[in-house]
Design an enzyme around this catalytic site. Structure first.
Site, PDB file in Angstrom:
ATOM      1  N   THR A 219      16.089  69.966  -2.542  1.00  0.00           N
ATOM      2  CA  THR A 219      14.651  70.116  -2.335  1.00  0.00           C
ATOM      3  C   THR A 219      14.354  71.593  -2.500  1.00  0.00           C
ATOM      4  OG1 THR A 219      14.438  68.290  -0.800  1.00  0.00           O
ATOM      5  CG2 THR A 219      12.835  70.070  -0.567  1.00  0.00           C
ATOM      6  N   ARG A 247       9.587  55.451  -0.068  1.00  0.00           N
ATOM      7  CA  ARG A 247       9.844  56.353   1.065  1.00  0.00           C
ATOM      8  C   ARG A 247       9.255  57.729   0.766  1.00  0.00           C
ATOM      9  NH1 ARG A 247      12.693  61.548   1.563  1.00  0.00           N
ATOM     10  NH2 ARG A 247      13.344  61.751   3.723  1.00  0.00           N
ATOM     11  N   GLY A 271      15.489  69.334   4.203  1.00  0.00           N
ATOM     12  CA  GLY A 271      16.483  68.673   5.048  1.00  0.00           C
ATOM     13  C   GLY A 271      16.112  67.229   5.278  1.00  0.00           C
ATOM     14  N   GLY A 273      13.958  64.725   6.030  1.00  0.00           N
ATOM     15  CA  GLY A 273      12.502  64.724   6.083  1.00  0.00           C
ATOM     16  C   GLY A 273      11.925  63.985   7.268  1.00  0.00           C
TER      17      GLY A 273
END
Lengths: 350, 350
Positions: A219, A247, A271, A273
């Site tokens: 991310t 998701r 990380g 989420g």
């Protein structure tokens, strides 16, 4: 005797007066905060330097970052992060806005297959790529976000369009795709996102008995302070390998994965989420600065180390003076920071 | 002389000792908060009553609620709100959990075509119903949310399934629908949501030159405190009439439209969802209680009156002692509250 008596009286009186004055001063200095007061406490900066002209921090994901896997390709990642920092630094140096710097640098990282966003996005449980992104401007707290998009080349560009050309903050799935089509945002075939590495990762996951989602590195996010004193933040992700279809993680949720307020800080997280949403991580850091007078470093540390659990991830955060915090509770986080005083550094592990 | 001298010396010394002791006590009592302290400030309650056994508040949307339009049907709305309160009160009275009470009462309101959620949901720009909902438990801060679902009869039920039977917090669109199918959550034909009133509203909007989205009354939410001392919150909505396809508002965003933490409060919001997301409204109220020692009433008032703009909406909030705040900056908000001391009241306008 009267003189002595007077002297005996006057000395304690002076002492008492001095003590009373001290008490009053102390009481005034440490009066309990008025619960109805709305003004934020003045941020106490750990680094009482003058404000920088501009500053920038980036991350490319936090997690285990196994040395076996990443040591051989470390230089490539450092080169990618360095290029991203340089682009942002150049834009900010020449007076560009923090919002433009965030959008452009996130776009560069989205186009880089090394990171789990845009071109390098992971595959979900059904073998598709679904992308989330958000962007926020600290001046007016305008913000935009998109989630579960499949054909948008640069989700951060679409998030900014949502912010500037819709009345909404968050668009998802087909509706977001149609908004992209209506607003001339570049779309690509599904195949564009199919990188060999991520596909292999997904096939391996699928082959395991517990084909659960897992958190791959990558991310990415950017926080920036520009010469005009404005903060901005942006985050983009492909989410978790093997995540359920539909998701949405914190990268699309303002207040969780992304937040910017010129009065406090700009934050981008990476990380697990779900944990970042549960604890409103990005806004929580700003709230600690606003209400508790913490520095950006103290606030980020408090949330990452004491609110989140070890292994959950990390954040980059930047205050209005250009102080940078890069905090994680995982073994590593791809990260970098640059500023107008010549700072320019990238790192992966502790 | 030596005695007198001693006496002269000892008096100021005693005075000084007393003053020093006072200074120490005062300093200890009003020490500046340690920025690294993680314990929340003890909430200062405006109503210092003993804790209630249980308490409950509900809302059915905030907005203009034109008297011309609603005065003739006022009794129907009051009957609906009263029935919802009674259901929640009965569940909590017999020891049910706040989470069950929230789910069941929101479900009842979703099935009631008078409110803009479930059966009475409004139509989006393309003439479809897309529903958002979320639920959160204050004990562990578990939470679940769904957005942009079209065929799920009770989105709040699906949100709870996401919370309890997935590893995720937020599922949207087709992925959420498939999750519903896989987990036995009741689905309905698209026609189920087509109520005459909402369809007419949408046709009228469409006929106007400015076919912009508008905020109809009726997002609904519930906050509850149970006999076990646990708080929970839930929110469900059809969103804005004429909203873009795929638009997600605060009702699906933990920290924006819904929040619950046993240490502070449970919150459900209603109004212009974009503003609630931008300002992390629900968590912001909890943060003011935690960091500024505000009561639930002061914190809700501060956010609704001083952070949001007039006309943006309102919130219901409930602290762990059972104190209820129902605050809005619109002319009205459908609302009600009940508790174990026999309180039971519903209201629409100021």
């Amino acid at each position: 005797m009267s003189r002595r008596s007077s002297s005996r009286k006057s000395e304690p009186v002076r002492v008492l007066r001095t003590a009373a004055l001290l008490l009053l001063l102390l009481a005034a200095a440490c009066a309990a905060p008025d619960p109805s007061a709305v003004e934020p406490a003045a941020p106490v900066s750990a680094e009482p330097r003058a404000r920088l002209d501009w500053a920038l921090a980036i991350h490319g994901g936090a997690g285990v970052i196994s040395k076996d896997e990443y040591e051989p390709v470390k230089e490539e990642y450092i080169a990618s992060l360095t290029a991203a920092l340089r682009l942002g630094a150049a834009l900010l140096e020449e007076g560009g806005t923090s919002l433009d710097a965030v959008e452009r640098v996130v776009t560069l990282l989205e186009d880089d297959p090394r990171f789990n966003a845009g071109k390098g996005a992971v595959f979900n449980h059904e073998g598709h790529n679904e992308l989330d992104a958000s962007i926020m401007s600290g001046d007016t707290r305008r913000c935009g976000a998109v989630a579960a998009v499949r054909t948008v080349k640069n989700p951060i560009v679409l998030a900014r369009k949502v912010m500037e050309e819709s009345k909404h903050v968050l668009l998802v799935s087909d509706g977001a795709e149609r908004f992209a089509a209506d607003h001339g945002v570049e779309r690509v075939d599904l195949e564009y996102f199919r990188t060999e590495r991520r596909w292999k990762e997904w096939m391996e996951k699928r082959a395991q008995a517990e084909a659960a989602e897992s958190a791959p590195m990558g991310t990415e996010g950017v926080v920036a302070l520009d010469r005009h004193g404005n903060l901005a933040a942006g985050t983009s992700t492909g989410g978790l390998t093997g995540k359920a279809a539909g998701r949405v993680g914190d990268s699309a949720v303002i207040g969780a994965g992304t937040y910017a307020d010129d009065r406090t800080c700009a934050v981008s997280g990476t990380g697990k989420g779900e944990e970042f949403i549960r604890f409103s991580v990005a806004y929580r850091i700003a709230a600690l600065m606003e209400h508790r007078g913490m520095s950006v470093g103290q606030a980020a540390e408090e949330v990452v180390k004491n609110v989140l659990q070890p292994g959950d991830g990390g954040v980059i955060a930047l205050d209005r003076d250009g102080n940078v915090a890069m905090v994680f509770n995982t073994p590593g986080m791809f990260r970098g920071a640059a500023d107008s005083r010549g700072r320019s550094e990238v790192a992966i592990w502790e």
